[in-house]
Scaffold this active site. Structure first.
Site, PDB file in Angstrom:
ATOM      1  N   ARG A  70       8.912   4.668 -12.346  1.00 35.09           N
ATOM      2  CA  ARG A  70       7.617   3.981 -11.772  1.00 35.09           C
ATOM      3  C   ARG A  70       6.270   4.853 -12.617  1.00 35.09           C
ATOM      4  NH1 ARG A  70       6.943   7.368  -5.842  1.00 35.09           N
ATOM      5  NH2 ARG A  70       7.674   9.237  -6.797  1.00 35.09           N
ATOM      6  N   MET A  95       2.986  -2.023  -1.710  1.00 36.10           N
ATOM      7  CA  MET A  95       4.418  -1.512  -1.217  1.00 36.10           C
ATOM      8  C   MET A  95       5.144  -0.758  -1.987  1.00 36.10           C
ATOM      9  SD  MET A  95       3.938  -2.959   1.801  1.00 36.10           S
ATOM     10  CE  MET A  95       5.756  -2.668   2.508  1.00 36.10           C
ATOM     11  N   HIS A 114      -2.719   1.405   7.531  1.00 40.88           N
ATOM     12  CA  HIS A 114      -1.232   1.399   7.920  1.00 40.88           C
ATOM     13  C   HIS A 114      -1.355   0.619   9.387  1.00 40.88           C
ATOM     14  CE1 HIS A 114       2.776   2.801   8.160  1.00 40.88           C
ATOM     15  NE2 HIS A 114       2.648   3.087   9.464  1.00 40.88           N
ATOM     16  N   VAL A 149       4.290  10.069   1.921  1.00 37.63           N
ATOM     17  CA  VAL A 149       4.053   8.673   2.190  1.00 37.63           C
ATOM     18  C   VAL A 149       3.552   8.592   3.861  1.00 37.63           C
ATOM     19  CG1 VAL A 149       5.352   6.483   2.921  1.00 37.63           C
ATOM     20  CG2 VAL A 149       6.046   8.319   1.170  1.00 37.63           C
TER      21      VAL A 149
HETATM   22  C1  GRF Z   1      -1.158  -4.606   6.493  1.00 36.86           C
HETATM   23  O1  GRF Z   1      -0.607  -4.811   7.793  1.00 36.86           O
HETATM   24  C2  GRF Z   1      -1.317  -3.365   6.156  1.00 36.86           C
HETATM   25  O2  GRF Z   1      -1.728  -2.371   7.178  1.00 36.86           O
HETATM   26  C3  GRF Z   1      -0.034  -2.926   5.502  1.00 36.86           C
HETATM   27  O3  GRF Z   1       0.410  -3.988   4.954  1.00 36.86           O
HETATM   28  C4  GRF Z   1      -0.088  -5.147   5.577  1.00 36.86           C
HETATM   29  C5  GRF Z   1      -0.751  -6.036   4.446  1.00 36.86           C
HETATM   30  O4  GRF Z   1      -1.137  -7.290   4.738  1.00 36.86           O
HETATM   31  N1  GRF Z   1      -0.237  -1.843   4.686  1.00 36.86           N
HETATM   32  P1  GRF Z   1      -2.265  -8.142   3.874  1.00 36.86           P
HETATM   33  O5  GRF Z   1      -1.480  -8.345   2.459  1.00 36.86           O
HETATM   34  O6  GRF Z   1      -3.519  -7.403   3.774  1.00 36.86           O
HETATM   35  O7  GRF Z   1      -2.337  -9.321   4.617  1.00 36.86           O
END
Ligand code: GRF
Length: 195
Positions: A70, A95, A114, A149
């Site tokens: 990575r 992610m 989050h 994390v």
């Molecule tokens: C959100 O719920 C955020 O909190 C999490 O991933 C999701 C992303 O959703 N880290 P989006 O792609 O912004 O609609």
């Protein structure tokens, strides 16, 4: 570079880009005094990448592969961030776990959102985990990213109640609404030293 008039931000996404959309919209309306300079993704097929392109925001995709460390992706991403003169890195559903080396390079300038009230329910399934645990409420956390994390100094949180008939989908919908309200507002405070 805290305190500049309109800091330049890079938004990192992997999926839908709902938060990204709100941030771009808020920058354009002036509610968030910042410029979305680039959207970066690990996923070429992320709907958010398409949305960013339609919004005429520059995009950069770094494909992660099993056989590739990575750090190679992160070094591509870091190059783009430095070349584009980015002040803040805004994670919005990115992610991938960032390595300690990357975090060190941009220490204190990476923000994450989050979908739970950290330190409760860290990880990729925070909404499902809160529901399964039978909690009465969960929420949203915005924090500065450190080497661990879903960890680092918390700058904003908002509670979201869990209703008796909630499904993962209905709860996610209310959490996302809270996120879309809270993220642009918190970034404005963070960038302009109100926090
Ligand atoms: C959100 O719920 C955020 O909190 C999490 O991933 C999701 C992303 O959703 N880290 P989006 O792609 O912004 O609609």
């Amino acid at each position: 570079m805290r305190g500049s008039d309109r800091p330049r931000i890079a938004i990192l996404i992997s999926g839908t880009g709902g938060n990204m959309d709100e941030i771009i919209r808020s920058c354009r309306s002036g509610q968030l005094e910042a410029e979305t300079a680039i959207v970066i993704s690990d996923n070429p097929d992320a709907p958010g990448v398409k949305k960013a392109r339609s919004a005429r925001i520059e995009t950069f995709v770094s494909r992660y592969r099993k056989e590739r460390p990575r750090e190679e992706n992160e070094s591509e991403i870091a190059d783009v961030i430095v070349k584009r003169g980015i002040d803040w890195i805004v994670l919005a559903g990115f992610m991938r776990v960032l390595s300690p080396g990357f975090v060190k390079m941009f220490r204190g300038r990476i923000v994450n959102i989050h979908p739970a009230l950290l330190p409760s329910f860290p990880g990729a399934h925070a909404i499902r985990d809160a529901l399964k645990a039978g909690a009465d409420f969960t929420g949203v956390t915005i924090h500065i990213v450190d080497e661990l994390v879903d960890h680092g100094p918390i700058i904003a949180q908002e509670e979201v109640p869990i209703l008796p008939n909630d499904t993962e989908e209905s709860l996610a919908e209310r959490i996302h609404e809270a996120e879309h309200r809270l993220y642009p507002r918190t970034l404005q405070q963070l960038f302009h030293d109100d926090i």
